[in-house]
Write a protein that holds these residues in place. Structure first.
Motif, short mmCIF file in Angstrom:
data_model
loop_
_atom_site.label_atom_id
_atom_site.label_comp_id
_atom_site.label_asym_id
_atom_site.label_seq_id
_atom_site.Cartn_x
_atom_site.Cartn_y
_atom_site.Cartn_z
N LEU A 96 4.31 170.83 43.94
CA LEU A 96 4.42 171.99 44.83
C LEU A 96 5.70 171.95 45.65
N THR A 97 6.10 170.76 46.07
CA THR A 97 7.33 170.62 46.85
C THR A 97 8.54 171.08 46.05
N GLY A 98 8.60 170.70 44.78
CA GLY A 98 9.72 171.14 43.94
C GLY A 98 9.72 172.64 43.72
N GLY A 165 16.85 164.28 59.63
CA GLY A 165 16.81 165.63 59.08
C GLY A 165 17.95 166.51 59.54
N PRO A 166 18.18 166.62 60.87
CA PRO A 166 19.31 167.46 61.32
C PRO A 166 20.66 166.98 60.80
N THR A 167 20.85 165.65 60.74
CA THR A 167 22.11 165.11 60.21
C THR A 167 22.28 165.48 58.75
N LEU A 168 21.22 165.27 57.95
CA LEU A 168 21.27 165.63 56.54
C LEU A 168 21.45 167.13 56.37
N GLY A 169 20.73 167.91 57.20
CA GLY A 169 20.86 169.36 57.11
C GLY A 169 22.27 169.83 57.41
N THR A 181 19.52 173.22 51.95
CA THR A 181 18.44 172.53 52.66
C THR A 181 17.10 172.72 51.98
N PHE A 182 16.98 173.77 51.16
CA PHE A 182 15.78 173.94 50.34
C PHE A 182 15.96 173.28 48.97
N ALA A 183 17.15 173.42 48.40
CA ALA A 183 17.40 172.90 47.06
C ALA A 183 17.26 171.38 46.99
N VAL A 184 17.47 170.68 48.09
CA VAL A 184 17.38 169.22 48.08
C VAL A 184 15.99 168.75 47.68
N SER A 189 11.58 165.90 44.53
CA SER A 189 10.26 166.02 43.90
C SER A 189 10.26 165.46 42.48
N LEU A 190 11.36 165.67 41.76
CA LEU A 190 11.45 165.10 40.40
C LEU A 190 11.40 163.58 40.44
#
Length: 470
Positions: A96-98, A165-169, A181-184, A189-190
């Motif tokens: 579901l996350t993917g 999270g904010p740093t990665l975002g 930020t969604f595509a990651v 998930s894979l």
């Protein structure tokens, strides 16, 4: 539970007297999906608002949607883990996350993004209760009463990692825009699917398989959902005109308790929690800690961009010391058994950092703002680890999945309260006056957390149990 579990083909039987560390990669990666997604959106709200021409009141639902889905989904998924085992629930959740990552990456409108965040909320619910269930089962199998090292790894993989999270975002937005930020979630998930399929043990066929076919307590789930949703709507816009929502929430909560006391197989056995006061107090501490943590992650981050004028990448980098310190503190103290000491020191550090926020202004030098991030990293490493370890020893072992899910529900209740406070003090934009108001709320929460740790003598028994087991 000490019974054998089926070993996937090609996977050697785990050592008889040691925790099977081959489980750790899938546990850690699955556990970070929820905290990463709950915090990565902090620096993406402004770019998303600009892309869709949406006001802040609408983009706030990107935060609230995940909160609600997670708060509802965690105990539901926890019960599924207790009933069917962690492997199938984990694999469905990461799938579901993917799917949510794909929807968010391609979303043509804001409401589609909200739908993606709801799916993310439900999908990422599986990681933490599955990991806690695996830790309990492996500990029982190997005869390890207190797997402090593994619990430390899980703590770092959940709440401590949330701070990155904010740093990665910020970095992802700089590289590929807010859609990144969604595509990651797609590669994450894979990776979880592959690791989970290879390493997670299959459940043996149980003698009480008939209990697995019994229907879920759907009425209990519906009343629980009604309680949380109406409470959220009230907290997001508290006013005299919306007091009826609070009344509905209280009524739904009362009906929920009445229903669960009479259900043959309740969604949440309230008798167990009513007779376990220390566990209830632990849930309360999770709320207080989350109020401070998420007010910092969202309110402070929004202030850095709105009033201090930093871009998302710079904001993320300024919060990086919080992540580094949290990881270091959790790693250095994780094998020490003292829960009470961690809570006291962590709450005291929260109090210092929140006090410094009271005096922060748009003219504050960067070193002062960075110092706040360093200090807030201390409780990020200590308090979350202490709360998690307390739960491990206080919860009924056969309900560890549901109890772990409820812990995350209470944490997200704290996050909802933090979001409501941010909306109250930042009605139009995040300015200095609003930051002082938000910091005042954070100071009160930290004070109550500190007082509860100092006054709670029952934590001594948890410390003795943990030290004896170690």
């Amino acid at each position: 539970m000490t019974g054998a579990v089926a070993v996937p083909a090609g996977r050697r039987r785990p050592p008889a007297d040691r925790f099977d560390r081959r489980l750790l990669p899938s546990m850690m990666l699955g556990a970070i999906l929820n905290p990463i997604n709950s915090s990565i959106i902090a620096v993406a709200l402004v770019p998303i608002a600009l892309a869709f021409g949406a006001p802040a009141a609408q983009t706030a639902w990107l935060v609230s949607a995940l909160y609600v889905a997670t708060a509802i989904g965690q105990p539901v998924v926890g019960r599924l883990v207790d009933r069917f085992g962690p492997r199938p629930v984990y694999l469905v959740g990461v799938s579901l996350t993917g799917i949510a990552g794909i929807i968010g990456m391609l979303a043509p409108a804001l409401w589609v993004l909200v739908v993606a965040r709801v799916i993310l909320g439900f999908g990422t619910c599986a990681g933490y209760p599955s990991a806690m269930s695996l830790i309990r089962r492996e500990s029982d199998r190997a005869g390890i009463a207190s797997p402090a090292g593994v619990l430390t790894v899980l703590s770092v993989s959940t709440q401590t990692v949330a701070v990155i999270g904010p740093t990665l975002g910020g970095l992802l937005i700089g590289l590929g825009g807010w859609r990144a930020t969604f595509a990651v979630n797609i590669p994450l998930s894979l990776a979880c699917l592959v690791l989970g399929a290879v390493t997670l043990p299959r459940e043996p066929r149980r003698a009480d398989a008939a209990s697995q076919r019994r229907p879920f307590d759907l009425l209990g789930i519906a009343l629980f959902t009604a309680t949380l949703v109406t409470l959220l709507f009230f907290l997001m816009a508290p006013a005299v005109s919306t007091l009826w929502l609070l009344g509905v929430a209280v009524a739904a909560a009362c009906l929920f308790a009445w229903r669960e006391l009479r259900a043959h197989e309740p969604f949440i056995d309230v008798r167990v929690f009513a007779g376990n006061v220390p566990l209830i107090v632990t849930f309360g501490r999770a709320v207080l800690a989350a109020v401070v943590s998420y007010a910092f992650l969202y309110g402070y981050t929004q202030w850095l961009e709105d009033d201090r004028g930093l871009d998302p990448t710079a904001t993320g980098l300024l919060l990086l010391p919080t992540f580094v310190v949290g990881i270091a503190v959790a790693s250095l103290t994780g094998r020490r058994a003292e829960v009470r000491a961690k809570l006291i020191v962590g709450a005291a550090a929260q109090l210092v950092a929140c006090g410094m926020l009271l005096f922060a202004t748009s003219a504050s030098p960067l070193w002062y703002l960075a110092a706040i991030g360093v200090i807030i990293g201390i409780p990020q490493g200590l308090v979350n680890l202490a709360v998690q370890n307390a739960l491990f020893h206080q919860a009924d072992p056969v309900r560890i999945g549901a109890s772990s899910g409820l812990l995350r529900t209470f944490m997200y209740l704290g996050a909802i309260l933090a979001a409501a406070a941010s909306g109250l003090f930042f009605p139009v934009r995040a300015d200095d006056a609003g930051l002082r108001g938000l910091a005042t709320v954070m100071v009160v929460a930290a004070l109550v957390l500190l007082a509860s740790a100092v006054a709670d003598r029952s934590l001594g028994s948890v410390d003795r149990l943990a030290r004896g087991a170690a």
